[in-house]
Design an enzyme around this catalytic site. Structure first.
Site, PDB file in Angstrom:
ATOM      1  N   ASP A  64       1.524 -18.349  22.027  1.00 31.37           N
ATOM      2  CA  ASP A  64       0.107 -18.000  22.125  1.00 31.37           C
ATOM      3  C   ASP A  64      -0.754 -19.023  21.391  1.00 31.37           C
ATOM      4  OD1 ASP A  64      -2.091 -16.398  22.752  1.00 31.37           O
ATOM      5  OD2 ASP A  64      -1.864 -15.150  20.963  1.00 31.37           O
ATOM      6  N   HIS A  82      -8.081 -12.069  26.676  1.00 35.67           N
ATOM      7  CA  HIS A  82      -7.783 -12.128  25.248  1.00 35.67           C
ATOM      8  C   HIS A  82      -8.754 -11.210  24.509  1.00 35.67           C
ATOM      9  CE1 HIS A  82      -5.211 -15.973  24.820  1.00 35.67           C
ATOM     10  NE2 HIS A  82      -5.212 -15.613  26.100  1.00 35.67           N
TER      11      HIS A  82
END
Length: 287
Positions: free
Chosen positions: A89, A211
């Site tokens: 990530d 996100h």
């Protein structure tokens, strides 16, 4: 105008994200920070009979160690019979991405969103070319999604036409877009630009990623899924839930045996993730 990218073999994760979207659902991509948070996530995935993306950031890799983190995640998935993928990530480092691919990651994110559009395209294209050698999935970001410590007042939403150009030029499989979400907790209820999301979805075949889902109401997440989101990241709530539970237990307790204390925090994480799985589950009864 950048040269159109010609894709090779399609990664399995990309196919699964497309499957989820076609069935009205999304994949949860959940960050883990230690064995205990991983155990809570895996327990919920097992109970929900749901696939999951396990995510690590640079700081988590530095804390756990790259090889131990990969081996721990793989062992937990295999031992519990769960379909899952390991994803890096928010990396801005080509070297870290290369190291993670060598270590067996299924997916990586290159985050050059704070660069110019042209630099973002060039950096992302380089990572896509590298990942093709591993048949790995690549995610990038376009637009301004406030990170921890950054202002949530600044806006830099993703433009549909730019998303189309970006995906065509880079060959990226998934695109994290800016439609009003932010990392960390919100001080006011978030407002997602659903019309913009629909337009972006119509403009590109890439899987769209949200996100900053921590704190977004579940009906809003479900509406985002209906409009094109197929991957939802969850991080802040995992840390917060784990630590809040530990603090509440230890505030007035003389207990020093972590093996008696940590399971309660694992349970709290598991309950949180269970609700998230129910929120994003595709219409189809089986994956």
């Amino acid at each position: 105008m950048q040269k159109k990218h010609s894709p090779t073999r399609v990664p399995a994760l990309h196919e699964h994200l497309q499957y989820c979207h076609s069935n009205g659902g999304a994949l949860l991509a959940i960050n883990f920070y230690n064995f205990e948070t991983l155990k809570g996530i895996i327990r919920s995935a097992t109970e929900a009979d749901s696939p999951v993306i396990l995510q690590l950031t640079r700081s988590s890799i530095e804390y756990i160690g790259l090889k131990p983190a990969v081996q721990m995640a793989r062992a937990m998935l295999q031992d519990n019979g769960i379909t899952g993928w390991l994803h890096l990530d928010h990396s801005d480092s080509y070297d870290l991405i290369h190291a993670c691919l060598d270590a067996g990651f299924d997916s990586v994110m290159i985050d050059a969103s704070e660069k110019s559009f042209e630099e973002n395209v060039a950096i992302t294209s380089k990572v896509v070319q590298l990942a093709e050698r591993y048949h790995a999935h690549v995610e990038a970001e376009l637009g301004y999604v406030a990170k921890l410590g950054q202002s949530k007042e600044i806006t830099g939403f993703t433009e549909p036409w730019q998303a189309a150009q970006f995906v065509e030029a880079t060959g990226v499989h998934a695109l994290a877009i800016a439609i009003g979400s932010a990392h960390g907790f919100y001080t006011a209820e978030p407002r997602l630009d659903m019309e913009r999301l629909s337009a972006i979805h119509e403009s590109t075949p890439a899987s769209l990623v949200l996100h900053g889902s921590s704190g977004i109401p579940h009906p809003m997440l479900q509406e985002a899924i209906r409009r094109g989101i197929s991957k939802i990241n969850l991080a802040t709530e995992i840390k917060d839930t784990f630590m809040r539970k530990l603090k509440s237990l230890l505030r007035d307790s003389p207990e020093i045996d972590l093996r008696k204390v940590f399971p309660h925090a694992i349970d709290a994480v598991s309950e949180l993730v269970k609700v998230k799985f129910e929120t994003v589950r595709p219409r189809a009864s089986t994956y």
